[in-house]
Scaffold this motif. Structure first.
Motif, short mmCIF file in Angstrom:
data_model
loop_
_atom_site.label_atom_id
_atom_site.label_comp_id
_atom_site.label_asym_id
_atom_site.label_seq_id
_atom_site.Cartn_x
_atom_site.Cartn_y
_atom_site.Cartn_z
N GLY A 135 0.82 -1.21 0.00
CA GLY A 135 0.00 0.00 0.00
C GLY A 135 0.86 1.26 0.00
O GLY A 135 0.58 2.22 -0.73
N ASP A 136 1.93 1.24 0.82
CA ASP A 136 2.86 2.37 0.82
C ASP A 136 3.52 2.54 -0.54
O ASP A 136 3.68 3.68 -1.03
N LEU A 137 3.91 1.43 -1.17
CA LEU A 137 4.57 1.51 -2.47
C LEU A 137 3.62 2.05 -3.53
O LEU A 137 4.01 2.89 -4.36
N ALA A 140 13.99 4.18 -9.74
CA ALA A 140 15.14 3.58 -9.05
C ALA A 140 14.77 3.15 -7.64
O ALA A 140 15.11 2.04 -7.20
N LEU A 141 14.08 4.00 -6.91
CA LEU A 141 13.71 3.69 -5.54
C LEU A 141 12.66 2.58 -5.48
O LEU A 141 12.75 1.66 -4.65
N ALA A 142 11.68 2.67 -6.36
CA ALA A 142 10.58 1.70 -6.33
C ALA A 142 11.06 0.29 -6.68
O ALA A 142 10.52 -0.70 -6.17
N HIS A 143 12.07 0.19 -7.56
CA HIS A 143 12.56 -1.14 -7.92
C HIS A 143 13.13 -1.86 -6.70
O HIS A 143 12.83 -3.02 -6.45
N VAL A 144 13.95 -1.15 -5.93
CA VAL A 144 14.50 -1.76 -4.71
C VAL A 144 13.37 -2.14 -3.76
O VAL A 144 13.35 -3.23 -3.18
N GLN A 145 12.42 -1.24 -3.58
CA GLN A 145 11.34 -1.49 -2.63
C GLN A 145 10.52 -2.71 -3.03
O GLN A 145 10.19 -3.56 -2.19
N PHE A 146 10.22 -2.82 -4.32
CA PHE A 146 9.42 -3.96 -4.78
C PHE A 146 10.19 -5.27 -4.54
O PHE A 146 9.62 -6.25 -4.05
N GLU A 147 11.48 -5.28 -4.91
CA GLU A 147 12.26 -6.51 -4.74
C GLU A 147 12.43 -6.84 -3.27
O GLU A 147 12.52 -8.01 -2.89
#
Length: 384
Positions: free
Chosen positions: A186-188, A206-213
């Motif tokens: 939900g935060d993402l 760039a930030l979202a890719h790390v967060q998703f993984e």
């Protein structure tokens, strides 16, 4: 800058064994990124390269045909990072119902990546938001093959997963426990949609890719969906009109560093090194994509000029050439479907194109022969 891990560890127990699972804090990072001059320049260079690539979609003729090949190139590269052996030629053979040179399951997996990206693009262009629901839909498409159907396609996980090791207790990294996944996602989703504050698109990717993984929300397919989201979000946020970027080329070439830097964010909060790597990858991938697109279109122009000398056959031969740009490994039957020409006409054009050195026959058999626009395929394969 030294900062603590961007999240918290929770002690969880499975089968009586306690372990620590990492729950990431919401984006953007706190404390904020240290935007030193070198990192700013890296992102500026990446944005310039993306702008040049975006211009390809409007300035070059037949850019849609290049796009068709580039999407497949990214699918092959992203799937190879996960261990599939399928090449671009294998995928193209599979798409015309021919046997690839690797187990058909590998080609199926790559084909589903293409379908997942195309599904996501179609939904966005139909006005659907970039959302968890869309991510789930793309995951369902990605895993719609025999090996994927037992891994809850389209559903966020309800059990613990881990990366490396034989169990959570000896894993290299343990993502959030299942009961924390919904809040993390939900935060993402809010971050992707600029809530509560806007983030520049390339930094967001760039930030979202790390967060998703790090969240690792699915039982399988997280890496491929995570890389697919990079391009999808850049299109959604207007940096690219078409998904011509294939960032997995850079990630594959520097795979150990890719995983090392993802872990460095989780363990040490080292966003800066990851951002530097990501921006370099985007710049290199975009620059190479522009060069490859121009090379492909120059090749086609050269071959079109040669075909123009064929006299009355030229119109039909040009129709076959255009179809070959979309499907550069193909059969006469597939070309009949693509061009609307009669089978006898297609076969006659293929003979002329083989004689002209434009097309190669791959199978050396009397029936159901396979043909390749070899120079076109070679250009696409140059960096693979």
């Amino acid at each position: 800058m030294h900062r603590p891990p961007p999240g918290e560890y929770r002690t969880v127990s499975t089968a009586g064994e306690p372990f620590r699972a990492f729950v990431p804090a919401a984006l953007p990072p706190l404390p904020p990124i240290d935007w030193n001059p070198a990192l700013r320049r890296r992102f500026d260079d990446a944005l310039v390269a993306l702008g040049r690539l975006d211009a390809v979609s409007t300035l070059l003729p037949n850019a849609a045909l290049v796009l068709y090949s580039f999407i497949r190139k990214e699918a092959v590269l992203s799937s190879q990072i996960e261990g599939t052996q399928s090449s671009l030629a294998d995928l193209l053979l599979y798409e015309i119902d021919e046997q690839p040179g690797v187990p058909v399951e590998d080609a199926q997996e790559v084909s589903r990546y293409v379908a997942a990206l195309e599904h996501g693009l179609a939904r966005l262009r139909g006005g659907f938001p970039l959302s968890l629901r869309l991510i789930g839909e793309m995951h369902a498409v990605l895993l719609d093959h025999p090996q994927g159907r037992g891994k809850t396609p389209g559903e966020f996980r309800r059990s613990q997963v881990w990366i490396g090791g034989t169990r959570p207790g000896n894993a290299v990294f343990v993502p959030p426990p299942a009961d924390a996944v919904a809040d993390c996602l939900g935060d993402l989703e809010r971050f992707l949609n600029d809530v509560p504050e806007s983030t520049p698109p390339l930094i967001k990717a760039a930030l979202a890719h790390v967060q998703f993984e790090t969240i690792h929300p699915f039982l399988d397919g997280n890496g491929r969906i995570g890389r697919l989201l990079i391009v999808l979000q850049l299109v959604h946020d207007g940096l690219l009109r078409e998904p011509l970027l294939y960032p997995s080329l850079f990630f594959k070439k520097h795979r150990p560093l890719y995983y090392e830097l993802l872990n460095a964010v989780r363990l040490q909060g080292d966003w800066e090194r990851w951002l530097d790597y990501f921006a370099e990858g985007v710049e290199q991938s975009a620059t190479q994509a522009v060069a490859t697109a121009k090379q492909l279109l120059a090749l086609v122009d050269q071959d079109r000029d040669r075909i123009a000398t064929l006299g009355r056959s030229a119109t039909s031969a040009l129709a076959v050439l255009q179809a070959l740009q979309r499907q550069p490994v193909t059969s006469a039957a597939a070309l009949v479907k693509a061009t609307g020409l009669a089978l006898a006409t297609v076969n006659r054009m293929l003979v002329q194109l083989v004689d002209a050195g434009i097309v190669s026959e791959l199978t050396q058999r009397q029936r159901d022969r396979i043909f390749s626009y070899r120079a076109y395929v070679d250009a696409l394969n140059a960096e693979l």
